[in-house]
Design an enzyme around this catalytic site. Structure first.
Site, PDB file in Angstrom:
ATOM      1  N   LYS A  25     -19.744  -6.254  10.612  1.00 37.91           N
ATOM      2  CA  LYS A  25     -19.778  -7.722  10.534  1.00 37.91           C
ATOM      3  C   LYS A  25     -19.052  -8.370  11.728  1.00 37.91           C
ATOM      4  CE  LYS A  25     -19.066 -11.413   7.158  1.00 37.91           C
ATOM      5  NZ  LYS A  25     -20.425 -11.943   7.264  1.00 37.91           N
ATOM      6  N   ILE A  27     -11.443  12.853  16.240  1.00 34.58           N
ATOM      7  CA  ILE A  27     -12.890  12.818  16.511  1.00 34.58           C
ATOM      8  C   ILE A  27     -13.251  11.602  17.353  1.00 34.58           C
ATOM      9  CG2 ILE A  27     -15.154  12.478  15.425  1.00 34.58           C
ATOM     10  CD1 ILE A  27     -14.292  14.406  13.232  1.00 34.58           C
ATOM     11  N   SER A  35     -19.676   9.604   9.277  1.00 30.47           N
ATOM     12  CA  SER A  35     -19.721   9.840   7.835  1.00 30.47           C
ATOM     13  C   SER A  35     -19.278  11.273   7.530  1.00 30.47           C
ATOM     14  CB  SER A  35     -21.158   9.547   7.361  1.00 30.47           C
ATOM     15  OG  SER A  35     -21.252   9.618   5.975  1.00 30.47           O
ATOM     16  N   ASP A  77      -6.089  -3.185  10.750  1.00 31.48           N
ATOM     17  CA  ASP A  77      -6.524  -2.378   9.623  1.00 31.48           C
ATOM     18  C   ASP A  77      -7.961  -2.779   9.322  1.00 31.48           C
ATOM     19  OD1 ASP A  77      -6.983  -1.286   7.024  1.00 31.48           O
ATOM     20  OD2 ASP A  77      -4.824  -1.313   6.625  1.00 31.48           O
ATOM     21  N   LYS A 108     -18.403   7.720   1.600  1.00 26.46           N
ATOM     22  CA  LYS A 108     -19.323   8.035   2.702  1.00 26.46           C
ATOM     23  C   LYS A 108     -20.775   7.786   2.307  1.00 26.46           C
ATOM     24  CE  LYS A 108     -16.256   9.379   5.816  1.00 26.46           C
ATOM     25  NZ  LYS A 108     -15.870   8.509   6.937  1.00 26.46           N
ATOM     26  N   ILE A 145     -14.527  20.337  11.392  1.00 25.54           N
ATOM     27  CA  ILE A 145     -14.235  20.304  12.830  1.00 25.54           C
ATOM     28  C   ILE A 145     -12.834  20.866  13.042  1.00 25.54           C
ATOM     29  CG2 ILE A 145     -14.008  18.841  14.885  1.00 25.54           C
ATOM     30  CD1 ILE A 145     -16.850  18.844  13.775  1.00 25.54           C
TER      31      ILE A 145
HETATM   32  C1  HXC Z   1      -3.681  11.175  -4.962  1.00 25.52           C
HETATM   33  C2  HXC Z   1      -2.987   9.535  -3.498  1.00 25.52           C
HETATM   34  C3  HXC Z   1      -2.736  10.498  -2.489  1.00 25.52           C
HETATM   35  C4  HXC Z   1      -2.993  11.881  -2.817  1.00 25.52           C
HETATM   36  C5  HXC Z   1      -2.247   8.551  -1.693  1.00 25.52           C
HETATM   37  N1  HXC Z   1      -2.676   8.351  -2.944  1.00 25.52           N
HETATM   38  N2  HXC Z   1      -2.294   9.860  -1.380  1.00 25.52           N
HETATM   39  N3  HXC Z   1      -3.461   9.864  -4.701  1.00 25.52           N
HETATM   40  N4  HXC Z   1      -3.454  12.163  -4.052  1.00 25.52           N
HETATM   41  N5  HXC Z   1      -2.771  12.855  -1.947  1.00 25.52           N
HETATM   42  C6  HXC Z   1      -2.753   7.077  -3.658  1.00 25.52           C
HETATM   43  C7  HXC Z   1      -1.410   6.364  -3.755  1.00 25.52           C
HETATM   44  O1  HXC Z   1      -0.616   6.879  -4.784  1.00 25.52           O
HETATM   45  C8  HXC Z   1      -1.866   4.931  -4.038  1.00 25.52           C
HETATM   46  O2  HXC Z   1      -2.274   4.764  -5.378  1.00 25.52           O
HETATM   47  C9  HXC Z   1      -3.135   4.807  -3.210  1.00 25.52           C
HETATM   48  O3  HXC Z   1      -3.598   6.156  -2.971  1.00 25.52           O
HETATM   49  C10 HXC Z   1      -2.899   4.135  -1.890  1.00 25.52           C
HETATM   50  O4  HXC Z   1      -1.899   4.847  -1.204  1.00 25.52           O
HETATM   51  P1  HXC Z   1      -1.064   4.204   0.002  1.00 25.52           P
HETATM   52  O5  HXC Z   1      -0.220   5.275   0.583  1.00 25.52           O
HETATM   53  O6  HXC Z   1      -0.426   2.944  -0.462  1.00 25.52           O
HETATM   54  O7  HXC Z   1      -2.250   3.770   0.981  1.00 25.52           O
HETATM   55  P2  HXC Z   1      -2.223   3.527   2.528  1.00 25.52           P
HETATM   56  O8  HXC Z   1      -0.827   3.366   3.055  1.00 25.52           O
HETATM   57  O9  HXC Z   1      -3.171   2.442   2.771  1.00 25.52           O
HETATM   58  O10 HXC Z   1      -2.768   4.909   3.141  1.00 25.52           O
HETATM   59  C11 HXC Z   1      -4.099   5.282   3.006  1.00 25.52           C
HETATM   60  C12 HXC Z   1      -4.219   6.801   2.823  1.00 25.52           C
HETATM   61  C13 HXC Z   1      -3.434   7.562   3.919  1.00 25.52           C
HETATM   62  C14 HXC Z   1      -5.713   7.151   2.869  1.00 25.52           C
HETATM   63  C15 HXC Z   1      -3.634   7.183   1.474  1.00 25.52           C
HETATM   64  O11 HXC Z   1      -3.525   8.968   3.724  1.00 25.52           O
HETATM   65  C16 HXC Z   1      -3.879   7.212   5.288  1.00 25.52           C
HETATM   66  O12 HXC Z   1      -3.462   6.216   5.844  1.00 25.52           O
HETATM   67  N6  HXC Z   1      -4.767   8.006   5.893  1.00 25.52           N
HETATM   68  C17 HXC Z   1      -5.288   7.727   7.259  1.00 25.52           C
HETATM   69  C18 HXC Z   1      -5.470   8.988   8.018  1.00 25.52           C
HETATM   70  C19 HXC Z   1      -6.406   9.920   7.330  1.00 25.52           C
HETATM   71  O13 HXC Z   1      -6.557   9.939   6.119  1.00 25.52           O
HETATM   72  N7  HXC Z   1      -7.031  10.759   8.130  1.00 25.52           N
HETATM   73  C20 HXC Z   1      -7.960  11.729   7.589  1.00 25.52           C
HETATM   74  C21 HXC Z   1      -9.295  11.168   7.694  1.00 25.52           C
HETATM   75  S1  HXC Z   1     -10.338  12.457   7.841  1.00 25.52           S
HETATM   76  P3  HXC Z   1      -1.290   4.051  -6.485  1.00 25.52           P
HETATM   77  O14 HXC Z   1      -2.093   4.055  -7.738  1.00 25.52           O
HETATM   78  O15 HXC Z   1      -0.061   4.929  -6.564  1.00 25.52           O
HETATM   79  O16 HXC Z   1      -1.002   2.679  -5.967  1.00 25.52           O
HETATM   80  C22 HXC Z   1     -11.682  12.192   7.016  1.00 25.52           C
HETATM   81  C23 HXC Z   1     -12.728  13.196   7.292  1.00 25.52           C
HETATM   82  C24 HXC Z   1     -13.309  13.731   6.070  1.00 25.52           C
HETATM   83  O17 HXC Z   1     -11.799  11.270   6.337  1.00 25.52           O
HETATM   84  C25 HXC Z   1     -14.495  14.611   6.356  1.00 25.52           C
HETATM   85  C26 HXC Z   1     -14.157  15.925   6.990  1.00 25.52           C
HETATM   86  C27 HXC Z   1     -15.337  16.820   7.233  1.00 25.52           C
END
Ligand code: HXC
Length: 301
Positions: free
Chosen positions: A141, A33, A172, A81, A190, A219
């Site tokens: 910020k 996006i 959001s 980050d 959000k 989307i």
């Molecule tokens: C449950 C989960 C999980 C899952 C991770 N965790 N995935 N819990 N179900 N599927 C937990 C882990 O076990 C851990 O908890 C904690 O979350 C942190 O995980 P990490 O992998 O250490 O975090 P990190 O490396 O910082 O990665 C962040 C992330 C990852 C959000 C988990 O998916 C990421 O980097 N995402 C970025 C890209 C993304 O998400 N794109 C989509 C955005 S779209 P514990 O307790 O084990 O320590 C979007 C749009 C939404 O947001 C609206 C659409 C209309």
């Protein structure tokens, strides 16, 4: 992506050069996006700095976005980050040093996954709050002083209709309007994003900074939707919408989306262009939902 014709990523209603001389700072700018939003701004004259965690992905996206306009300057800063204020601040400083200013900000970095409440650890919940809500705060910020400066330098409206400055935009969602199963973490995050923007709008509106939110619906073709909906669910929704369109005179009617279609990244790019354009000079503290009306049905019906 760069081989696309302009009308494929932006509506032909927009005039060339409306953002000439302005610089956009975009977190999550390599994502589906936010790269589309940035591409539209750059196509219309802006330079841009996109921020991301992955160095290669961010730098490659910057090179690709720059191809939409000859002479465009687009820098990609990886290894940042949004949860870490200091690295974000350094990126903002570098953007100003290399491109001259920050006139538009898009806080678009997001993290999400699908999980029932029972499967969410406290750290999982916190991770999404940290990326989305704290990340939006950190982005604001790190850039707000530059936006105040930009707003003061480009007072709107002005007789020459030159590009405005001092615009903040957060990306959001609509889940928190009703709540959504398996998305408690993102809904909460959000809601916080919308709330931060409300405060920015009130505190910084008097200094000329306009702060708004775009809330995209589903989307097509994005990582976010791939995480939320299986390919089968997407296909089913499309087929259902297509069938409804066969009825003459009736647009839409898809069970979930009143407009009858999934959103596109172009929809979000166009909404972004509007909010950063001189046409939105007095739009502040607004959430622009771009989802074909789906949020009105989220609670049922
Ligand atoms: C449950 C989960 C999980 C899952 C991770 N965790 N995935 N819990 N179900 N599927 C937990 C882990 O076990 C851990 O908890 C904690 O979350 C942190 O995980 P990490 O992998 O250490 O975090 P990190 O490396 O910082 O990665 C962040 C992330 C990852 C959000 C988990 O998916 C990421 O980097 N995402 C970025 C890209 C993304 O998400 N794109 C989509 C955005 S779209 P514990 O307790 O084990 O320590 C979007 C749009 C939404 O947001 C609206 C659409 C209309």
């Amino acid at each position: 992506m760069s081989k696309q014709q302009p009308h494929e990523f932006i509506s032909p209603v927009w005039r060339d050069g409306i953002f000439k001389g302005r610089v956009a700072f975009v977190t999550g700018g390599a994502g589906d996006i936010c790269s589309a939003q940035t591409r539209a701004l750059v196509y219309l004259g802006a330079d841009a700095c996109i921020i991301g965690r992955n160095v290669e992905k961010t730098e490659a996206a910057a090179i690709d976005i720059a191809k939409v306009r000859k002479g465009a300057r687009v820098i990609g800063i990886g290894n940042v980050d949004v949860r870490n204020f200091e690295t974000l601040k350094k990126a903002a400083d570098r953007c100003v040093a290399e491109l001259g200013s920050i006139d538009f900000v898009i806080a678009g970095a997001a993290g999400n996954f699908v999980s029932p409440l029972a499967g969410l650890s406290p750290n999982a919940f916190k991770t999404v709050i940290d990326i989305d809500t704290l990340g939006t705060f950190n982005t604001m910020k790190a850039t707000i002083d530059h936006l105040v400066e930009s707003a003061a330098a480009h007072v709107s409206p002005n007789p020459e209709n030159s590009p405005p400055g001092g615009r903040f935009l957060a990306v959001s969602a609509t889940f928190h309007y009703t709540g959504l199963p398996l998305q408690a973490h993102l809904s909460a995050a959000k809601a916080g994003v919308d709330s931060i923007v409300n405060s920015v709008a009130l505190e910084y509106g008097p200094r000329g900074v306009m702060a708004n939110v775009i809330a995209p619906g589903p989307i097509e073709g994005t990582e976010g939707m791939e995480r939320l909906a299986s390919a089968d669910a997407v296909k089913e929704e499309r087929e259902s919408a297509a069938k409804m369109r066969l009825r003459p005179g009736i647009r839409g009617g898809s069970p979930g989306i009143p407009s009858g279609r999934w959103g596109t990244v172009r929809d979000i790019a166009d909404a972004t262009v509007f909010l950063f354009s001189a046409a939105a000079d007095n739009v502040n503290g607004h959430v622009l939902v771009v989802d074909g009306g789906a949020w009105r049905r989220q609670g049922g019906s």
